[in-house]
Scaffold this motif. Structure first.
Motif, PDB file in Angstrom:
ATOM      1  N   LYS A 183      54.625  -2.419  10.333  1.00  0.00           N
ATOM      2  CA  LYS A 183      55.649  -2.583  11.349  1.00  0.00           C
ATOM      3  C   LYS A 183      55.016  -3.781  12.261  1.00  0.00           C
ATOM      4  CE  LYS A 183      57.848   0.143  14.882  1.00  0.00           C
ATOM      5  NZ  LYS A 183      57.763   1.297  15.724  1.00  0.00           N
ATOM      6  N   MET A 184      54.056  -3.726  12.576  1.00  0.00           N
ATOM      7  CA  MET A 184      53.475  -4.859  13.653  1.00  0.00           C
ATOM      8  C   MET A 184      53.614  -6.510  13.007  1.00  0.00           C
ATOM      9  SD  MET A 184      49.962  -5.418  15.702  1.00  0.00           S
ATOM     10  CE  MET A 184      50.501  -4.359  17.005  1.00  0.00           C
ATOM     11  N   LEU A 185      53.351  -6.561  11.650  1.00  0.00           N
ATOM     12  CA  LEU A 185      53.505  -7.742  10.990  1.00  0.00           C
ATOM     13  C   LEU A 185      54.941  -8.058  10.310  1.00  0.00           C
ATOM     14  CD1 LEU A 185      49.935  -7.550   8.780  1.00  0.00           C
ATOM     15  CD2 LEU A 185      50.517  -9.105  10.582  1.00  0.00           C
ATOM     16  N   ASN A 186      55.992  -6.952  10.610  1.00  0.00           N
ATOM     17  CA  ASN A 186      57.208  -7.201  10.196  1.00  0.00           C
ATOM     18  C   ASN A 186      57.446  -7.225   8.589  1.00  0.00           C
ATOM     19  OD1 ASN A 186      59.979  -6.969  10.415  1.00  0.00           O
ATOM     20  ND2 ASN A 186      60.110  -9.027  10.997  1.00  0.00           N
ATOM     21  N   ILE A 187      56.535  -6.526   7.893  1.00  0.00           N
ATOM     22  CA  ILE A 187      56.583  -6.876   6.379  1.00  0.00           C
ATOM     23  C   ILE A 187      56.822  -5.234   5.644  1.00  0.00           C
ATOM     24  CG2 ILE A 187      55.186  -8.808   6.321  1.00  0.00           C
ATOM     25  CD1 ILE A 187      52.830  -6.861   5.823  1.00  0.00           C
ATOM     26  N   ALA A 188      57.045  -5.422   4.350  1.00  0.00           N
ATOM     27  CA  ALA A 188      57.242  -4.097   3.627  1.00  0.00           C
ATOM     28  C   ALA A 188      55.932  -3.067   3.698  1.00  0.00           C
ATOM     29  CB  ALA A 188      57.836  -4.425   2.234  1.00  0.00           C
ATOM     30  N   PRO A 189      55.914  -2.061   3.690  1.00  0.00           N
ATOM     31  CA  PRO A 189      54.573  -1.039   3.604  1.00  0.00           C
ATOM     32  C   PRO A 189      53.748  -1.341   2.356  1.00  0.00           C
ATOM     33  CG  PRO A 189      56.436   0.291   4.374  1.00  0.00           C
ATOM     34  CD  PRO A 189      56.944  -1.140   3.982  1.00  0.00           C
ATOM     35  N   ALA A 190      54.641  -1.350   1.386  1.00  0.00           N
ATOM     36  CA  ALA A 190      53.992  -1.680   0.052  1.00  0.00           C
ATOM     37  C   ALA A 190      53.204  -3.245   0.000  1.00  0.00           C
ATOM     38  CB  ALA A 190      55.035  -1.858  -1.060  1.00  0.00           C
ATOM     39  N   SER A 191      53.643  -4.109   0.716  1.00  0.00           N
ATOM     40  CA  SER A 191      53.035  -5.591   0.762  1.00  0.00           C
ATOM     41  C   SER A 191      51.584  -5.385   1.791  1.00  0.00           C
ATOM     42  CB  SER A 191      53.967  -6.631   1.413  1.00  0.00           C
ATOM     43  OG  SER A 191      55.148  -6.872   0.781  1.00  0.00           O
ATOM     44  N   ALA A 192      51.677  -4.540   2.757  1.00  0.00           N
ATOM     45  CA  ALA A 192      50.661  -4.304   3.726  1.00  0.00           C
ATOM     46  C   ALA A 192      49.620  -3.501   2.880  1.00  0.00           C
ATOM     47  CB  ALA A 192      51.180  -3.392   4.885  1.00  0.00           C
ATOM     48  N   THR A 193      49.952  -2.485   1.850  1.00  0.00           N
ATOM     49  CA  THR A 193      49.005  -1.723   1.176  1.00  0.00           C
ATOM     50  C   THR A 193      48.256  -2.609   0.312  1.00  0.00           C
ATOM     51  OG1 THR A 193      50.206   0.514   1.213  1.00  0.00           O
ATOM     52  CG2 THR A 193      48.728   0.081  -0.311  1.00  0.00           C
ATOM     53  N   GLN A 194      48.992  -3.586  -0.423  1.00  0.00           N
ATOM     54  CA  GLN A 194      48.431  -4.320  -1.356  1.00  0.00           C
ATOM     55  C   GLN A 194      47.451  -5.349  -0.827  1.00  0.00           C
ATOM     56  OE1 GLN A 194      51.339  -6.930  -3.327  1.00  0.00           O
ATOM     57  NE2 GLN A 194      49.800  -7.861  -4.756  1.00  0.00           N
ATOM     58  N   MET A 195      47.665  -5.999   0.526  1.00  0.00           N
ATOM     59  CA  MET A 195      46.840  -6.715   1.163  1.00  0.00           C
ATOM     60  C   MET A 195      45.518  -5.815   1.696  1.00  0.00           C
ATOM     61  SD  MET A 195      45.311  -9.571   2.441  1.00  0.00           S
ATOM     62  CE  MET A 195      46.607 -10.775   2.309  1.00  0.00           C
ATOM     63  N   ILE A 196      45.699  -4.503   2.080  1.00  0.00           N
ATOM     64  CA  ILE A 196      44.503  -3.719   2.471  1.00  0.00           C
ATOM     65  C   ILE A 196      43.610  -3.613   1.444  1.00  0.00           C
ATOM     66  CG2 ILE A 196      43.944  -1.423   3.313  1.00  0.00           C
ATOM     67  CD1 ILE A 196      44.885  -3.389   5.346  1.00  0.00           C
ATOM     68  N   LYS A 197      44.226  -3.376   0.241  1.00  0.00           N
ATOM     69  CA  LYS A 197      43.374  -3.109  -0.978  1.00  0.00           C
ATOM     70  C   LYS A 197      42.541  -4.201  -1.140  1.00  0.00           C
ATOM     71  CE  LYS A 197      46.326   0.395  -3.179  1.00  0.00           C
ATOM     72  NZ  LYS A 197      46.896   0.821  -4.461  1.00  0.00           N
ATOM     73  N   LYS A 198      42.992  -5.448  -1.132  1.00  0.00           N
ATOM     74  CA  LYS A 198      42.318  -6.740  -1.272  1.00  0.00           C
ATOM     75  C   LYS A 198      41.258  -6.766  -0.350  1.00  0.00           C
ATOM     76  CE  LYS A 198      42.576 -11.534  -1.974  1.00  0.00           C
ATOM     77  NZ  LYS A 198      41.630 -11.955  -1.129  1.00  0.00           N
ATOM     78  N   LEU A 199      41.418  -6.393   0.766  1.00  0.00           N
ATOM     79  CA  LEU A 199      40.332  -6.649   2.115  1.00  0.00           C
ATOM     80  C   LEU A 199      39.435  -5.561   1.828  1.00  0.00           C
ATOM     81  CD1 LEU A 199      42.871  -6.979   4.900  1.00  0.00           C
ATOM     82  CD2 LEU A 199      41.219  -8.726   3.916  1.00  0.00           C
ATOM     83  N   GLU A 200      39.907  -4.423   1.075  1.00  0.00           N
ATOM     84  CA  GLU A 200      38.812  -3.147   0.826  1.00  0.00           C
ATOM     85  C   GLU A 200      37.819  -3.820  -0.209  1.00  0.00           C
ATOM     86  OE1 GLU A 200      38.514   1.556   0.016  1.00  0.00           O
ATOM     87  OE2 GLU A 200      40.083   0.233  -1.067  1.00  0.00           O
ATOM     88  N   LYS A 201      38.572  -4.266  -1.156  1.00  0.00           N
ATOM     89  CA  LYS A 201      37.640  -5.119  -2.391  1.00  0.00           C
ATOM     90  C   LYS A 201      36.477  -5.806  -1.985  1.00  0.00           C
ATOM     91  CE  LYS A 201      38.162  -7.195  -6.936  1.00  0.00           C
ATOM     92  NZ  LYS A 201      38.930  -7.811  -7.674  1.00  0.00           N
ATOM     93  N   ASP A 202      37.086  -6.687  -0.975  1.00  0.00           N
ATOM     94  CA  ASP A 202      36.141  -7.851  -0.360  1.00  0.00           C
ATOM     95  C   ASP A 202      35.093  -7.232   0.640  1.00  0.00           C
ATOM     96  OD1 ASP A 202      37.399  -9.729  -2.060  1.00  0.00           O
ATOM     97  OD2 ASP A 202      38.838 -10.384  -0.528  1.00  0.00           O
ATOM     98  N   GLY A 203      35.204  -5.748   1.128  1.00  0.00           N
ATOM     99  CA  GLY A 203      34.266  -5.305   2.114  1.00  0.00           C
ATOM    100  C   GLY A 203      34.559  -5.391   3.441  1.00  0.00           C
ATOM    101  N   TYR A 204      35.814  -5.782   3.842  1.00  0.00           N
ATOM    102  CA  TYR A 204      36.435  -5.889   5.253  1.00  0.00           C
ATOM    103  C   TYR A 204      36.577  -4.591   5.727  1.00  0.00           C
ATOM    104  CZ  TYR A 204      35.718 -10.761   3.759  1.00  0.00           C
ATOM    105  OH  TYR A 204      35.408 -12.031   3.400  1.00  0.00           O
ATOM    106  N   VAL A 205      37.106  -3.865   4.852  1.00  0.00           N
ATOM    107  CA  VAL A 205      37.964  -2.539   5.505  1.00  0.00           C
ATOM    108  C   VAL A 205      37.673  -1.421   4.575  1.00  0.00           C
ATOM    109  CG1 VAL A 205      39.780  -3.706   6.498  1.00  0.00           C
ATOM    110  CG2 VAL A 205      40.185  -2.582   4.130  1.00  0.00           C
ATOM    111  N   ASP A 206      37.602  -0.364   4.988  1.00  0.00           N
ATOM    112  CA  ASP A 206      37.695   0.745   4.213  1.00  0.00           C
ATOM    113  C   ASP A 206      39.041   1.575   4.215  1.00  0.00           C
ATOM    114  OD1 ASP A 206      34.938   1.141   3.217  1.00  0.00           O
ATOM    115  OD2 ASP A 206      34.445   1.785   5.419  1.00  0.00           O
ATOM    116  N   TYR A 207      39.624   1.927   2.922  1.00  0.00           N
ATOM    117  CA  TYR A 207      40.873   2.431   2.817  1.00  0.00           C
ATOM    118  C   TYR A 207      41.303   3.723   2.213  1.00  0.00           C
ATOM    119  CZ  TYR A 207      45.855   3.028   1.221  1.00  0.00           C
ATOM    120  OH  TYR A 207      47.064   3.269   1.021  1.00  0.00           O
TER     121      TYR A 207
END
Length: 256
Positions: free
Chosen positions: A36-60
Motif C-alpha cells: 500500500k505504501m509503495l502503491n504496488i500489487a501485494p504479489a509484487s511486494a511479496t516477490q521482492m520481500i522473498k528476494k530480500l530474505e534470500k539476501d539476508g536483509y529481512v526475515d519473512y
C-alpha cells in the motif's frame, strides 16, 4: 552497497526504507502495508520481500509479516537518514517547498556518499527531524559518541573514522520494558550537560518504563531513579538495545 559487499538496487533500498518506517510502528510488518505504501500489487511486494530474505536483509513469515535483520536495519536506517538530511537541505538551504522535497530527495539519496552525508549533517548543524512530516532523522553510523566529537574530527574522512558495529535506536522509538546502553547523544554541549545532570551519560544503562502518546514524555529508569524526559531531548539519545536470542535486530522483546 551492503556491509557484505553486495550491491543493492534502488528499488530494493526503497523497500528497506519503507520497512524501516513501518517497523517503528509495528513488528512484524504486514506485506499488505508495504504494498500500500509503495502503491504496488501485494504479489509484487511479496516477490521482492522473498528476494530480500534470500539476501539476508529481512526475515519473512507468510501470514505474519516481515522484520528487518540487523544488516537490513543498518542499510534501511542509512538510506532513511540520507533521505531526510537531503529533505532538510532542499527545504532549509535551497528553500524548496515542503510538498516537493520528498520526491527530489528520493532521486538523490541513492548517490549521496558517506562523506557527503557527514558534511551535509555538519552544514545543517545536526538536524533531528525532516521538514515535511517532522519524522526523526536516524543517527549516523560513524564511530562517534557525540556531535561535538564529530566536529572536532571533521578533517578526517569517513574511512579514517570507521563505522559502528552496532545499530542504535532513539529512546523515543523504544517500547515499554526495553533496555539498552546509551551510545550516542545528538546535540551541542548544552544538551550533553543537561543529560549529564540527570545521570544520562554515554555508557549508562536505561530501561523504558512508559512512552506517552502524542509526543508526550518518555519515562526511564536510569541508575536506580525514575526520570521523565521530554521528547525534544529524548529523541536525541540513542541506545544499543540489549538483545536476546532472535534474528530480529531488536531482539525478542517483551511488551509487558
Amino acid at each position: 552497497m551492503s556491509s557484505s559487499g553486495k550491491t543493492l538496487s534502488e528499488n530494493a533500498e526503497e523497500y528497506l526504507e519503507v520497512l524501516y518506517k513501518l517497523s517503528l510502528e509495528e513488528r512484524p510488518v504486514k506485506t499488505t502495508k508495504i504494498s500500500k505504501m509503495l502503491n504496488i500489487a501485494p504479489a509484487s511486494a511479496t516477490q521482492m520481500i522473498k528476494k530480500l530474505e534470500k539476501d539476508g536483509y529481512v526475515d519473512y513469515s507468510p501470514y505474519k509479516g516481515v522484520t528487518l535483520t540487523e544488516e537490513g536495519y543498518t542499510i534501511a536506517s542509512k538510506i532513511t537518514r540520507k533521505h531526510r538530511l537531503l529533505e532538510r537541505f532542499l527545504h532549509d538551504m535551497l528553500h524548496i517547498k515542503k510538498e516537493s522535497v520528498h520526491d527530489q530527495a528520493c532521486e538523490m539519496e541513492h548517490s549521496l556518499s558517506d562523506d557527503a552525508e557527514r558534511a551535509l549533517c555538519q552544514l545543517l548543524e545536526q538536524p533531528d527531524e525532516c521538514p515535511d512530516d517532522e519524522e526523526l532523522i536516524p543517527v549516523c553510523d560513524f564511530k562517534f559518541e557525540t556531535c561535538d566529537e564529530c566536529q572536532k574530527r571533521r578533517q578526517e574522512e569517513v574511512n579514517e573514522v570507521g563505522k559502528r558495529d552496532k545499530n542504535l535506536v532513539s529512546i523515543t522509538n523504544m517500547k515499554r520494558t526495553e533496555k539498552g546502553k546509551v551510545s550516542f547523544i545528538r546535540g551541542d554541549y548544552k544538551v550533553i550537560r543537561r543529560l549529564m545532570d540527570m545521570g544520562i551519560t554515554i555508557g549508562a544503562e536505561v530501561c523504558v518504563l512508559e512512552v506517552a502518546p502524542f509526543k508526550g514524555p518518555v519515562e526511564l529508569l536510569v541508575r536506580g531513579s525514575n526520570l521523565a524526559l521530554g521528547r525534544d531531548i529524548a529523541k536525541n539519545v540513542f541506545v544499543e538495545i540489549f538483545r536476546e536470542d532472535s534474528s530480529d535486530f531488536r531482539g525478542a522483546l517483551s511488551y509487558g
